[in-house]
Design a protein around this motif. Structure first.
Motif, PDB file in Angstrom:
ATOM      1  N   LEU A 200       0.810  -1.235   0.187  1.00  0.00           N
ATOM      2  CA  LEU A 200       0.026   0.663  -0.277  1.00  0.00           C
ATOM      3  C   LEU A 200       1.168   1.380   0.030  1.00  0.00           C
ATOM      4  N   PRO A 201       1.033   2.014  -1.526  1.00  0.00           N
ATOM      5  CA  PRO A 201       1.802   3.342  -0.788  1.00  0.00           C
ATOM      6  C   PRO A 201       0.840   3.978  -0.535  1.00  0.00           C
ATOM      7  N   ASP A 202       1.615   5.234  -0.406  1.00  0.00           N
ATOM      8  CA  ASP A 202       0.932   6.342   0.842  1.00  0.00           C
ATOM      9  C   ASP A 202       0.857   7.473  -0.622  1.00  0.00           C
ATOM     10  N   GLU A 203       0.471   8.848  -0.949  1.00  0.00           N
ATOM     11  CA  GLU A 203      -0.286   9.116  -1.622  1.00  0.00           C
ATOM     12  C   GLU A 203       0.909  10.163  -2.441  1.00  0.00           C
ATOM     13  N   GLU A 204       1.860  10.649  -1.842  1.00  0.00           N
ATOM     14  CA  GLU A 204       3.061  11.240  -2.349  1.00  0.00           C
ATOM     15  C   GLU A 204       3.855  10.048  -3.333  1.00  0.00           C
ATOM     16  N   THR A 205       3.947   8.602  -2.809  1.00  0.00           N
ATOM     17  CA  THR A 205       4.485   7.397  -3.616  1.00  0.00           C
ATOM     18  C   THR A 205       3.032   7.308  -5.231  1.00  0.00           C
ATOM     19  N   ALA A 207       1.182   9.879  -6.333  1.00  0.00           N
ATOM     20  CA  ALA A 207       1.634  10.221  -7.469  1.00  0.00           C
ATOM     21  C   ALA A 207       2.752  10.856  -7.843  1.00  0.00           C
ATOM     22  N   ALA A 208       3.883  10.524  -7.285  1.00  0.00           N
ATOM     23  CA  ALA A 208       4.959  10.292  -8.319  1.00  0.00           C
ATOM     24  C   ALA A 208       4.614   8.890  -9.477  1.00  0.00           C
ATOM     25  N   ALA A 209       4.121   8.065  -9.446  1.00  0.00           N
ATOM     26  CA  ALA A 209       4.290   6.881 -10.584  1.00  0.00           C
ATOM     27  C   ALA A 209       3.320   7.090 -11.119  1.00  0.00           C
ATOM     28  N   VAL A 210       2.314   7.612 -11.051  1.00  0.00           N
ATOM     29  CA  VAL A 210       1.174   8.828 -12.037  1.00  0.00           C
ATOM     30  C   VAL A 210       2.149   9.477 -12.929  1.00  0.00           C
ATOM     31  N   ALA A 211       3.012  10.384 -12.342  1.00  0.00           N
ATOM     32  CA  ALA A 211       3.638  11.346 -12.791  1.00  0.00           C
ATOM     33  C   ALA A 211       4.723  11.143 -13.914  1.00  0.00           C
ATOM     34  N   HIS A 212       4.989  10.160 -13.150  1.00  0.00           N
ATOM     35  CA  HIS A 212       6.122   9.304 -14.247  1.00  0.00           C
ATOM     36  C   HIS A 212       6.207   8.188 -15.254  1.00  0.00           C
ATOM     37  N   ARG A 213       4.438   8.016 -14.701  1.00  0.00           N
ATOM     38  CA  ARG A 213       3.762   7.305 -16.286  1.00  0.00           C
ATOM     39  C   ARG A 213       3.358   8.205 -17.252  1.00  0.00           C
ATOM     40  N   SER A 596       1.729  -0.985 -14.569  1.00  0.00           N
ATOM     41  CA  SER A 596       1.402  -1.891 -14.020  1.00  0.00           C
ATOM     42  C   SER A 596       1.347  -1.037 -12.370  1.00  0.00           C
ATOM     43  N   THR A 597       2.103  -0.504 -12.173  1.00  0.00           N
ATOM     44  CA  THR A 597       2.683   0.078 -10.598  1.00  0.00           C
ATOM     45  C   THR A 597       1.312   0.548 -10.684  1.00  0.00           C
ATOM     46  N   VAL A 598       1.552   2.002 -11.281  1.00  0.00           N
ATOM     47  CA  VAL A 598       0.393   2.830 -11.028  1.00  0.00           C
ATOM     48  C   VAL A 598      -1.266   1.731 -10.220  1.00  0.00           C
TER      49      VAL A 598
END
Length: 787
Positions: A200-205, A207-213, A596-598
């Motif tokens: 379970l990621p936190d909100e910052e993690t 958001a970073a994953a979505v931005a990277h995608r 996949s990460t997101v």
């Protein structure tokens, strides 16, 4: 269970086969003297069902076999739940003095339900839902065990009531509740562990994953276009490289073209070889023609072997004619004629000598006969009486004439030998002459085509001269043939050299066929080679200029490719990507990983919500199941039910007991399930069961057993349809008590329950609708239907 028919043979009191039919019987009694075998019939029923005899205890069966019998066999027909069954068991004595069950079978019609002792017992327990002990507490009350249910410890009485009242289902429900509690708890625990293992990621993690995608998504469109452009530049560079390589290859192929050595000498060598071959071939032809002429002459003359054969045959013919002229046949024939003449004279002399011997012997016999005659006596030859003895001359000389006969025979034998020898000599001479004549005839036939002696000599000389010429000319033919082959070989070598030069020319032309070499007009391979070499030098100068232009174009294209590639690699590195070609595929993989990460983060959040709900639902289900299991514990709901059932059972028993005891006492049960007696004649004093007298014990046990049977026949899970009571009625001390007991038993049958009593009390036996009497006899007991 309702008895229909019992058959017993060799069992306890019954040596011979006995059959008792209980069909359509509601209330029966079984009477007879003590020890006659009344209880044995009840034992037979129990043995057929459970393989045990109540009165014998344990599982020993040997005592159940009638003394003097080897085996005991019981067959019991009964009805359960409206279906008729047939239970059979046979016990047989063993050599050790014990016994074993050899046959056990439970059938429904022709269908065998069980075929081994243990299986039959298990099938009966499942069918009747009663164990052996339960059966003997409720259905069959054996002699001496009438008060077992009354005196059983509370725990055993509770187990019996649980089975008879169908309370085992509560045990099953309780166990099922425990299982469901464990399953629900386990499910909640697994869900809790799954929740703890979630990423379970936190909100910052997140958001970073979505931005990277999103960044990779935008880059993927530009990289694909730039990679296609880079691919085009690469293709252009490859084309320039291929052009330069092709020109270099053409120049190298031109450099490898070299004219063969001694090209100028090849034609003169070929002309000399052809001249030598022609001369040798002409010499060989002339010699072959001369040889053919000689061979033709040879074919017109006889062969040397034929001439030699004729000469041998002519010499042999002269030899045979000389032998025929001087053979011995005439002399042999003359010798044979003379021998035959002499033999004929000797045979005549032998005949005359034999006649003289015969006459002399006859005359000598007459002299001997005359010497023995006597006048007046009969003749020994003709039996006539002799009147006088005849007077004969002198005795002939028999020995002399016999000697002359012997000499004549010897002479004949000797002449016969000489004659046979002469005849053999004639045959031999004739055979030899015949053989010579045959040989002469054969030789004459062989010489029929041969020339005469003088001509044969001349022919032989011609043949000899011709053979010498053949050998000389043949040698010349062989020598000229060898010269021709050698000249031909030399010519072929020159031709092969010419072919090799032509082949090299063709190979050289093929290596540069794409450069359009000149097409030769002349057939002379030397001229063709010279034209090719001139073209090679001209083409090589032209290719050098083309190669320089191609080299410059390649360098320029490669510079463009390098610049575009470096720019693309820099953009990929800024986004943290490995510079692995193809770049679009590398970027697509990275983009898929980012997506996949997101998705994994989002799915984990959804799973966390679902697992939390599952944990709460499973915990609630486990709590409900656990509460139900606690309520259904044996000291809870089940105990409350059995306490009520036991109270109802005691109330039913007291109704009968008050009648039997004239209101003297009654039963009561305590919280632990035990029994005690209330003595109404003694100020309702409570006292233990152990203080009851024999009659009081029977009355209490009968009341309790009949109450149990009546209650369970209407409600119980065991389907009790019959009660058989063995003895105990003699302890009822008044006629009124017996009458009350009889009325109670009759009333039970009115409810569909079959009742049987085994008793000495005639008054009670007479109350039964059907009465059986057991009669004891010296050979064993038998059963008689009284009414």
């Amino acid at each position: 269970m309702r008895p229909i028919r019992i058959e017993a043979e060799g069992f306890l009191a019954y040596k011979d086969r006995v059959t008792v039919d209980f069909s359509d019987v509601e209330f029966f009694s079984l009477t007879g003297p003590t020890g006659s075998g009344k209880s044995s019939l009840i034992d037979a029923m129990v043995f057929a069902l459970y393989g045990r005899v109540p009165r014998l205890g344990g599982k020993a069966v040997a005592p159940a076999i009638k003394a003097g019998a080897d085996r005991a066999r019981v067959r019991f027909f009964f009805e359960a739940d409206g279906v008729v069954y047939d239970a059979t068991r046979m016990a047989e004595r063993t050599s050790s003095g014990g016994a074993t069950v050899r046959e056990a079978r439970l059938q429904r019609g022709d269908t065998v339900l069980a075929g081994r002792p243990g299986d039959v017992t298990a099938a009966v327990e499942e069918l009747l839902r009663l164990s052996f002990d339960d059966f003997t507490r409720t259905v069959v009350l054996p002699q001496g065990d009438f008060a077992r249910f009354l005196k059983d410890p509370p725990r055993e009485r509770q187990e019996l009531l649980r089975t008879l009242l169908g309370l085992d289902v509560l045990v099953e429900v309780r166990e099922l509740s425990k299982t469901r509690t464990a399953v629900a708890s386990d499910r909640a625990e697994r869900a809790r562990r799954s929740l703890e293992s979630l990423d379970l990621p936190d909100e910052e993690t997140l958001a970073a994953a979505v931005a990277h995608r999103d960044a990779l998504q935008a880059l993927s469109v530009d990289v694909a276009e730039r990679e296609r452009s880079l691919l085009g530049l690469g293709l252009a560079a490859e084309t320039a490289r291929t052009r330069h390589s092709s020109l270099a290859d053409a120049a190298a192929r031109l450099d490898r073209i070299e004219a063969p050595p001694r090209l100028e000498e090849l034609e003169s060598l070929a002309a000399d070889a052809r001249s030598r071959f022609t001369e040798a071939e002409e010499s060989h032809r002339s010699a072959a023609e001369r040889l053919e002429q000689l061979q033709a002459k040879t074919r017109a003359l006889p062969s040397p072997d034929q001439v030699a054969g004729w000469k041998r045959a002519l010499s042999r013919l002269h030899e045979i004619e000389d032998r025929l002229e001087h053979d011995s046949l005439a002399a042999a024939r003359a010798t044979l004629a003379e021998a035959e003449s002499r033999l004929e004279s000797a045979l005549a002399r032998l005949g005359r000598a034999r006649e003289e011997v015969t006459a002399a012997r006859r005359e000598h016999s007459a002299h001997l006969l005359a010497a023995g005659l006597e006048p007046g006596r009969p003749c020994p030859v003709c039996a006539t009486e002799v009147s006088e003895v005849p007077i004969l001359g002198g005795v002939p000389a028999v020995e002399r004439v016999e000697a002359a006969e012997k000499a004549a025979e010897d002479a004949v034998a000797s002449l016969r030998g000489e004659t046979e020898e002469a005849r053999a000599a004639v045959v031999a001479a004739e055979t030899a002459r015949s053989a010579l004549l045959e040989q002469r005839e054969s030789l004459q036939a062989e010489l029929a085509t041969a020339p005469g002696s003088d001509e044969l000599e001349r022919v032989e000389a011609q043949v000899t001269d011709l053979q010498a010429s053949l050998e000389t000319v043949g040698e010349l033919v062989r020598r000229t043939e060898a010269d021709t082959k050698a000249a031909g070989k030399e010519l072929e070598e020159v031709a092969e050299a010419s072919r090799r030069v032509a082949k090299r020319l063709t190979e050289a032309q093929l290596t540069v066929a794409d450069l359009d070499p000149p097409v030769p007009d002349a057939d002379d391979v030397t001229v063709q080679w010279k034209e090719l070499m001139v073209w090679r030098d001209q083409s090589r100068e032209r290719l050098q200029s083309d190669m320089e232009l191609a080299r410059e174009a390649l360098a320029e294209t490669e510079a463009h490719v390098k610049e575009a590639r470096q720019e693309l690699l820099a953009d990929l590195e800024r986004h943290g990507l490995e510079p692995v070609e193809p770049f679009a595929a590398q970027l697509a993989g990275a983009l898929q990983t980012a997506r996949s990460t997101v998705e994994r983060y989002q799915r984990s959040a959804e799973e966390a919500v679902a697992l939390t709900g599952e944990i709460e639902a499973s915990m609630a289900s486990a709590a409900v199941a656990n509460a139900l299991a606690n309520h259904l514990r044996s000291n809870g709901f089940e105990q409350w039910l059995m306490a009520g059932a036991l109270a109802d059972l005691v109330d039913g028993a007291n109704d009968l007991l008050r009648q039997l005891s004239d209101g003297g006492y009654s039963l009561q049960s305590d919280d632990s399930g035990g029994f005690s007696i209330i003595d109404h004649r003694n100020a309702d004093e409570t006292r233990p069961i152990s203080t009851l007298s024999g009659g009081e014990t029977f009355q209490s046990s009968l009341a309790l057993a009949l109450s149990l049977a009546e209650t369970l026949a209407a409600q119980g899970n065991a389907k009790l349809e019959a009660v058989i009571i063995d003895e105990g009625f003699g302890s009822l001390d008044t006629d009124e008590s017996l009458d009350i007991a009889g009325s109670v038993l009759e009333n039970l049958t009115g409810g569909g329950l079959m009742v049987g009593v085994i008793t000495h009390v005639k008054e009670l036996a007479a109350r039964a609708a059907v009465r059986y009497e057991v009669i004891r006899e010296p050979t064993g007991a038998r059963v008689r239907l009284v009414s």
